[in-house]
Design an enzyme around this catalytic site. Structure first.
Site, short mmCIF file in Angstrom:
data_model
loop_
_atom_site.label_atom_id
_atom_site.label_comp_id
_atom_site.label_asym_id
_atom_site.label_seq_id
_atom_site.Cartn_x
_atom_site.Cartn_y
_atom_site.Cartn_z
CD GLU A 237 -2.67 -1.41 0.05
OE1 GLU A 237 -2.99 -0.44 -0.65
OE2 GLU A 237 -3.01 -2.56 -0.23
CB THR A 238 2.06 3.40 -1.84
OG1 THR A 238 2.89 4.54 -1.92
CG2 THR A 238 1.32 3.23 -3.13
CB ILE A 239 -0.23 8.17 -0.19
CG1 ILE A 239 1.10 8.75 0.30
CG2 ILE A 239 -1.05 7.60 0.94
CD1 ILE A 239 1.54 10.02 -0.35
CG ASN B 260 6.02 9.00 2.16
OD1 ASN B 260 6.43 10.10 2.50
ND2 ASN B 260 6.37 7.90 2.80
#
Length: 362
Positions: free
Chosen positions: A312-314, A330
């Site tokens: 998962e990430t943004i 990030n």
């Protein structure tokens, strides 16, 4: 400018989407500098802990590096990347960029429906760590939509960084506290690992696709797979296909399978790759890979090509009135990363070690 905004936004996301991102993870960016009139890459990812012993894991009956817990924690590089961007291209100090995140962590935020749903799926993992449970659960449960969530420990951590600089994390007092906490849980990081950490300015890779040039960061990031897919599909006439039809989706998915087979085999720490990244983007090589796509049949598990040589990430992107643009990732790797918080820090630590391979000779 755009760089200030991106770092400030990344820090705020550490507060409001802690299951996805934060200073306890890694970050990557591609920046267009208007002043320099050029594209610049930044890889702020950390290495494994120097106490990691593959043979000891094998002897203990482990088939892979653990995917959660203290042993999955690698050096968090994000904070070094935030600071590097600000120092080189921003106008704010790290302390100024952290101010909005500190205020939100202190005052709190209401949970939103989607984030509350994601959070609820990680409750069992968070309960296994004292610091994580104390930081991210309310009476032993995840915050529900509308519940007010505060992280005063993270506010204090960010305040320490604002006052003393990132050195407090990379080998200083804060870093020493984090390593001591991981030691108690069997982690592999040392204070020297944090002290030796270095971000890297890198040259983005690119391919041409139907009149456009597209850029990604080089390994150890995974963006090269996107470039491979595009180049493999350059000769496909998508205008003849109905969007999202079986034929359309099949073509995209088969290209992705081929690119990910190469990703799993060849992409690694750039200091230890046994092929040049440019080899994976060679037009003749990718034409050969594209020829493997069967329009009538789905490949089961394609092999990587033969070269001549839970995550998962943004994602956020910012542009400003000066012409600067930044593409910014990030990540803490999995939902809530390692699911470990050293008590008192409020900071979830990434589990990127879970992506390592123990395969001999890899």
């Amino acid at each position: 400018n755009a760089i200030d905004a991106a770092v400030a936004a990344a820090a705020v996301l550490n507060v409001v989407e802690p299951h996805m991102t934060g200073a306890g993870g890694d970050m990557f960016a591609i920046l267009w500098s208007a002043e320099e009139d050029r594209l610049i890459g930044l890889d702020a990812s950390g290495k494994s802990g120097s106490k990691l012993d593959v043979q000891a894991l094998i002897d203990a009956g482990e088939e892979r590096v653990p995917g959660s817990g203290a042993r999955s924690v690698t050096v968090p590089g994000a904070l070094s990347g935030w600071n590097a961007l600000l120092e080189q291209y921003g106008t704010l100090s790290i302390g100024e960029a952290l101010e909005p995140a500190i205020r939100l962590a202190e005052e709190g935020i209401p949970g939103t429906p989607i984030i509350a749903q994601d959070w609820a799926g990680s409750v069992n993992g968070l309960r296994r760590d004292e610091g994580a449970a104390a930081t991210f659960l309310i009476d032993g449960e995840a915050p529900k939509a509308g519940d007010w969530f505060r992280n005063p420990d993270l506010a204090r951590t960010f305040t320490r960084i604002a006052e003393h600089g990132i050195e407090t994390f990379y080998g200083g007092e804060l870093g020493q506290e984090i390593v001591a906490g991981l030691d108690r849980l069997g982690g592999y990081l040392t204070v020297e690992d944090l002290r030796r950490h270095e971000f890297r300015w890198v040259e983005p890779l690119s391919v041409d696709y139907k009149g456009y040039t597209l850029y990604e960061l080089p390994p150890a990031g995974q963006g090269i797979a996107a470039l491979q897919m595009l180049k493999m599909l350059e000769g496909v006439d998508f205008s003849s296909m109905q969007h999202n039809s079986a034929e359309y989706l099949h073509t995209l998915i088969e290209a992705k399978k081929l690119a990910h087979a190469d990703l799993a085999r060849y992409v690694a720490d750039p200091d230890h790759m046994d092929v040049r990244p440019e080899s994976l983007l060679d037009p003749s090589y990718l034409a050969g890979r594209a020829a493997l796509i069967d329009p009538t049949k789905a490949a089961d598990r394609p092999d990587p090509g033969r070269l001549v040589t839970d995550s998962e990430t943004i994602y956020l992107t910012v542009a400003d009135q000066y012409g600067n643009m930044i593409s910014f990732i990030n990540s803490v790797y999995g939902y809530f990363g390692s699911r470990v918080v050293v008590p008192g820090t409020g900071l979830i630590l990434q589990n990127r070690g879970g992506g390592f391979t123990m395969e001999e000779g890899h």
